[in-house]
Scaffold this active site. Sequence first.
Site, PDB file in Angstrom:
ATOM      1  N   HIS A 255       2.212  14.771 -39.820  1.00  0.00           N
ATOM      2  CA  HIS A 255       3.003  15.061 -40.841  1.00  0.00           C
ATOM      3  C   HIS A 255       4.326  14.088 -41.036  1.00  0.00           C
ATOM      4  O   HIS A 255       4.763  14.138 -42.164  1.00  0.00           O
ATOM      5  CB  HIS A 255       3.437  16.540 -40.758  1.00  0.00           C
ATOM      6  CG  HIS A 255       2.270  17.664 -40.688  1.00  0.00           C
ATOM      7  ND1 HIS A 255       1.354  17.905 -39.903  1.00  0.00           N
ATOM      8  CD2 HIS A 255       1.692  18.180 -41.871  1.00  0.00           C
ATOM      9  CE1 HIS A 255       0.502  18.711 -40.213  1.00  0.00           C
ATOM     10  NE2 HIS A 255       0.497  18.886 -41.460  1.00  0.00           N
ATOM     11  N   ASP A 328      -6.765  14.749 -45.554  1.00  0.00           N
ATOM     12  CA  ASP A 328      -5.737  15.458 -45.356  1.00  0.00           C
ATOM     13  C   ASP A 328      -4.749  15.538 -46.268  1.00  0.00           C
ATOM     14  O   ASP A 328      -4.920  14.489 -47.254  1.00  0.00           O
ATOM     15  CB  ASP A 328      -5.229  15.188 -44.017  1.00  0.00           C
ATOM     16  CG  ASP A 328      -4.512  16.329 -43.294  1.00  0.00           C
ATOM     17  OD1 ASP A 328      -4.132  17.451 -43.831  1.00  0.00           O
ATOM     18  OD2 ASP A 328      -4.250  16.284 -41.980  1.00  0.00           O
TER      19      ASP A 328
END
Length: 608
Positions: A255, A328
């Site tokens: 992330h 993702d």
Amino acid sequence: MHHAGTGNTPTPSRRTVLAATAGLTAALALTANAAHAAPPADERLRALIAGMTLEEKVGQLFVMRVYGHSATDPDQADIDANLKEIGVRTAAELITKYRVGGIIYFTWAHNTRDPHQIADLSNGIQKASLGRPRGLPVLIATDQEHGIIARVGKPATLFPGAMAIGATGSRSDARTLGRIAGAELSALGIRQDYSPDADVNVNPANPVIGVRSFGADPDAVAGLVAAQVQGYQASGVAATAKHFPGHGDTAVDSHFGFPVITHSRELWEKLDAVPFRAAIRAGIEAIMTAHIMVPALDGSGDPATLSHPILTGILREELGYDGVVVTDSLGMEGVRQKYGDDRVPVLALKAGVDQLLNPPSLDVAWNAVLKAVHDGELTEARLDESLLRVLRLKSKLGLLDRPYVTADGVDRTVGAPEHLRTADRIADRTTTLLVNKRDLLPLSRVTHPKVLVLGADPASPTGTDGPPTTVLANALTELGFTATALSTGTAPSSATIDKAVTAAGNADAVVVGTHNVSATSSQRTLVNQLIATGRPVIAIAVRNPYDVAQLPDAEAYLASYSWTDVELRAAARVIAGRVKPRGKLPVPVQRADDPAQVLYPIGYGLSY
């Protein structure tokens, strides 16, 4: 469950459903010939694709976030957020402008307030999409892994997470979890779950996977992944194995950074690939990519999400997978560090991706794909390949014929009493007892009636009964103790530690929840000072079980693998002796002072 006071639109009538799907039915009928048998499904889907504009094709490949509890009438704050981030006011406008084929629900986007609201939102999204010319149903998805990752909270049934299931070693439990959780998601109109996590967590320092993985043994993980896939998909929800080619050995969170996996090709085959092969054999409908670099699989330095050698060469050609590949989130730093947001979606499609998830700017991403086709970098035929896979999935899920859900289905399914009882029964098999000096556990209500519950109280997952210390104290009180809660945080100050030590003086025993304890963590100081009071101290690792290596002096140590209600209640039953601890470590715990030495091996777990 009652449907009162939600103020949402009613479930569409059968007439509305028929009207909304009339264009879709007509398109399918174009391929039918009265003099011949119905053509194969792919031919019908190809006829749909042939009737679509390029803009519609591009939109179908995106899965996008959108703020609001309603497709047409969200709160003003959500309208403002949508205008700022997406350039539309509502989910309905998102569909009209960009023709998106999928929408992802998030708690923070206010999509998941309560079951009837979620169902109404899903119906509103389908109505907005099917009401357009050549409208197609939307594939609605979310991350409902259970454990520490759950977007749909109570009163839906919440199960222990993956590593807790790994502690049971039970494929039956994994399959049951998938079947029940899938049925509840389906009743809400959520037909794709970004679960299970197929990563093999072999790095204790992994900041992003950890307890989201079933464990460190690739064969054990593979069996549980396959079983959960079967459960979800038996309930009409597309399972999604993630994060290919394997995110289990990294100390960087994708992330916020760009992890590099240094496994050799041989090690990848023996470790990371095993659960994904099992998922494919189990008929997995979707696989999610990882924003990680794996030089042994692709030496270009590109993230796997943008790697043709990994996604097409290995996943498609070597592993033989022809289902949907979804990225993702494209807003994560791991996929944005090397290329701009206009290049990422184009390169993902060139690599072999079918669905582009949650780009930071949909306008930039959507127009970039459109431009790439106009410029000849991508062909329309390439889009059609991915579109066919997406439509196959929508067709298999029944969305082409039954896109709507009902209030009765919500009431009958979501949080059903038997589902809740099953979650508790499974949780009772997960709690792992690692230390039990002088047979402190089970704790006696006669000799230790007053219990102080302290703990880190990390942010509670969706839909809990309060902070973890409160949940655990309430559970122990219901089991006959007099328990009080005191939150001490993940980094307790000296003043907080002093307060806790003083409070411990008035208790007969102390229960303390630990959360990712490091060598320098003040949680260590807290626990050691509590032990110095002479009161019996029972510690519970409420996330990673590796904490026990940092706290060798605790008289009893449990691993619950999460701080969710269902797992804390199970831990309370173990402490009180209502159930015996049955969990076994699915990962090894190394010594804190010598990580090369294993303190507790895979399969370790005490009972009493």
